[in-house]
Scaffold this active site. Sequence first.
Site, PDB file in Angstrom:
ATOM      1  N   ASP A  80     -33.666  33.707 -17.992  1.00 20.59           N
ATOM      2  CA  ASP A  80     -33.083  33.022 -17.143  1.00 20.59           C
ATOM      3  C   ASP A  80     -31.708  33.272 -16.675  1.00 20.59           C
ATOM      4  O   ASP A  80     -30.888  33.554 -17.585  1.00 20.59           O
ATOM      5  CB  ASP A  80     -33.357  31.543 -17.115  1.00 20.59           C
ATOM      6  CG  ASP A  80     -32.934  30.991 -18.563  1.00 20.59           C
ATOM      7  OD1 ASP A  80     -33.061  31.646 -19.607  1.00 20.59           O
ATOM      8  OD2 ASP A  80     -32.068  29.815 -18.661  1.00 20.59           O
ATOM      9  N   ASP A 117     -25.178  37.171 -17.221  1.00 19.17           N
ATOM     10  CA  ASP A 117     -25.484  36.347 -18.415  1.00 19.17           C
ATOM     11  C   ASP A 117     -27.060  35.985 -18.230  1.00 19.17           C
ATOM     12  O   ASP A 117     -27.097  35.056 -17.347  1.00 19.17           O
ATOM     13  CB  ASP A 117     -24.435  35.048 -18.520  1.00 19.17           C
ATOM     14  CG  ASP A 117     -24.922  34.209 -19.381  1.00 19.17           C
ATOM     15  OD1 ASP A 117     -25.577  34.538 -20.390  1.00 19.17           O
ATOM     16  OD2 ASP A 117     -24.275  33.139 -19.578  1.00 19.17           O
ATOM     17  N   GLU A 147     -32.964  29.339 -21.537  1.00 20.10           N
ATOM     18  CA  GLU A 147     -32.040  29.290 -22.438  1.00 20.10           C
ATOM     19  C   GLU A 147     -30.623  28.395 -21.632  1.00 20.10           C
ATOM     20  O   GLU A 147     -30.135  27.700 -22.538  1.00 20.10           O
ATOM     21  CB  GLU A 147     -31.239  30.672 -22.831  1.00 20.10           C
ATOM     22  CG  GLU A 147     -30.550  30.900 -23.956  1.00 20.10           C
ATOM     23  CD  GLU A 147     -29.015  30.711 -23.509  1.00 20.10           C
ATOM     24  OE1 GLU A 147     -27.999  30.574 -24.373  1.00 20.10           O
ATOM     25  OE2 GLU A 147     -28.647  30.325 -22.047  1.00 20.10           O
ATOM     26  N   GLU A 148     -30.648  28.662 -20.521  1.00 24.88           N
ATOM     27  CA  GLU A 148     -29.357  27.833 -20.053  1.00 24.88           C
ATOM     28  C   GLU A 148     -29.657  26.362 -19.912  1.00 24.88           C
ATOM     29  O   GLU A 148     -28.392  25.605 -19.657  1.00 24.88           O
ATOM     30  CB  GLU A 148     -29.229  28.602 -18.521  1.00 24.88           C
ATOM     31  CG  GLU A 148     -28.598  29.818 -18.585  1.00 24.88           C
ATOM     32  CD  GLU A 148     -27.561  30.195 -19.149  1.00 24.88           C
ATOM     33  OE1 GLU A 148     -26.839  29.385 -19.763  1.00 24.88           O
ATOM     34  OE2 GLU A 148     -27.154  31.354 -18.970  1.00 24.88           O
TER      35      GLU A 148
END
Length: 488
Positions: A80, A117, A147-148
């Site tokens: 993601d 990222d 993850e974010e």
Amino acid sequence: MIENSLDKLEPKAIWKNFSALNAVPRASKKEERVIAFMVNFGESLGLATSVDEIGNVLIKKNATTGMEDRKTIVLQSHLDMVHQKNNDTIFDFDHEGIKMYVDDDWVKAEGTTLGADNGLGVATIMSILESDTIIHPAIEALFTIDEETGMTGALGLKGGVLSGEILLNLDTENDTEIDIGCAGGIDVTATQSYIAEPCPFDTLSFEITVKGLHGGHSGMDIHKGFANANKLMNRLLYKTNERYGLRIATLLGGSLRNAIPRESVAKVVVNKDHATAFTVALAQLAEDIKLEFATTEPTMEILIDKTDSAYATVVPVEVQENLINSIYAALNGVYRVSADFEDLVETSNNIAKVEVGADKVSIKCLTRSSVETSKFDLAHSLQAAFELGGFAVEFSGNYPGWAPNPNSEVLEVLKSIYSRLHGEAPEVVACHAGLECGILGTNYPEMDMISFGPTILGAHSPAERVSISSVQKFWDFVLEILKEIPKK
């Protein structure tokens, strides 16, 4: 020099895969298409490919000839990306691929986040998996989701899925650093409901806008002195409410918890008799604030526009007072600096999103720390500030930090290779961002973990960019590491 094509960039494999990945919408919690993309990629190579019940993708590749006696490694990145854009950028993240361009040594995006990222980590792993010439041990390529905005992919990965003894996380953002530790985090959310009141008579409507701020990563950039749009807006409202009794109709500032808020918009009304003095005072305060932040926020804009729209309702006075006072009291920024690692932020908070309207106030924060007790100390401090204002406070999304292991075997390998390649030692650090290593380590406590990556600036903001020369440096480093993974 600016050009739109990435085709000529080296290493070609990484940029090809990064471009293909960036054509796929992949917001956190909306990863269905990128999961399918990765599954198709692995299966097209004839590699063992699977998806767990959470949505993490695992692709396995056997060791190349002569490397069968080396330890199995896990190459890990997350699928993601943070979806952020400038207010004046027309872009549909759900349906469009990221529009990239080359500007000298940088790859950038047109008014949106770039997705370097952690897209460059993903693209790097893809390039290794598809190669028939790269020397490497047995590989387990782990692509996690979400993850974010919660790290739910890493949190949901079960023990026993991975057999690797070494994990290389390709998700840090300075090519001179090797990371051996990170902060944990917890979401702090304050809410309060209200019954909207009719807008008072004899008022004029105004829209106050704070924009043009730097923004950035709420972990890696929290110490840089960048302004927080929510705190600035609150300061404007506090001072002018104190003198002129404004009333808030709606307020929206910030978006994602892990991004320092760049913009905030408040719709307010002021008694007609006070309108002129209000605008003059607000304009003066705006100039004072811009002067304070002239170095770190040179493109800041604070706009005060009288509108023809008549707002139907406003927030009750008591709720408005509680909101403004609570945000003023709540800490934003660095809470504590580490005593053990030089220049490392230990604990911080980002007041990420403030939303007022539809009979509800919501304040969303992300509190980070590499020390669990300090993380909860700050979280409880925020809770106290918000509860004094009558807010209900909820903690969620708690995840652990990653404790440094200075005796790591693979760390010594990476340090030796870096020094040989570049004639100087790397910086061995812990970071204030949230990496998945700490979470993965709860189910794989014996796994030796390291994190590193190319140089990425402005992550989590439309200013995100990646150094082209740094990607080549990073790629050369990865290839040498794969050759020198220790024996079993």
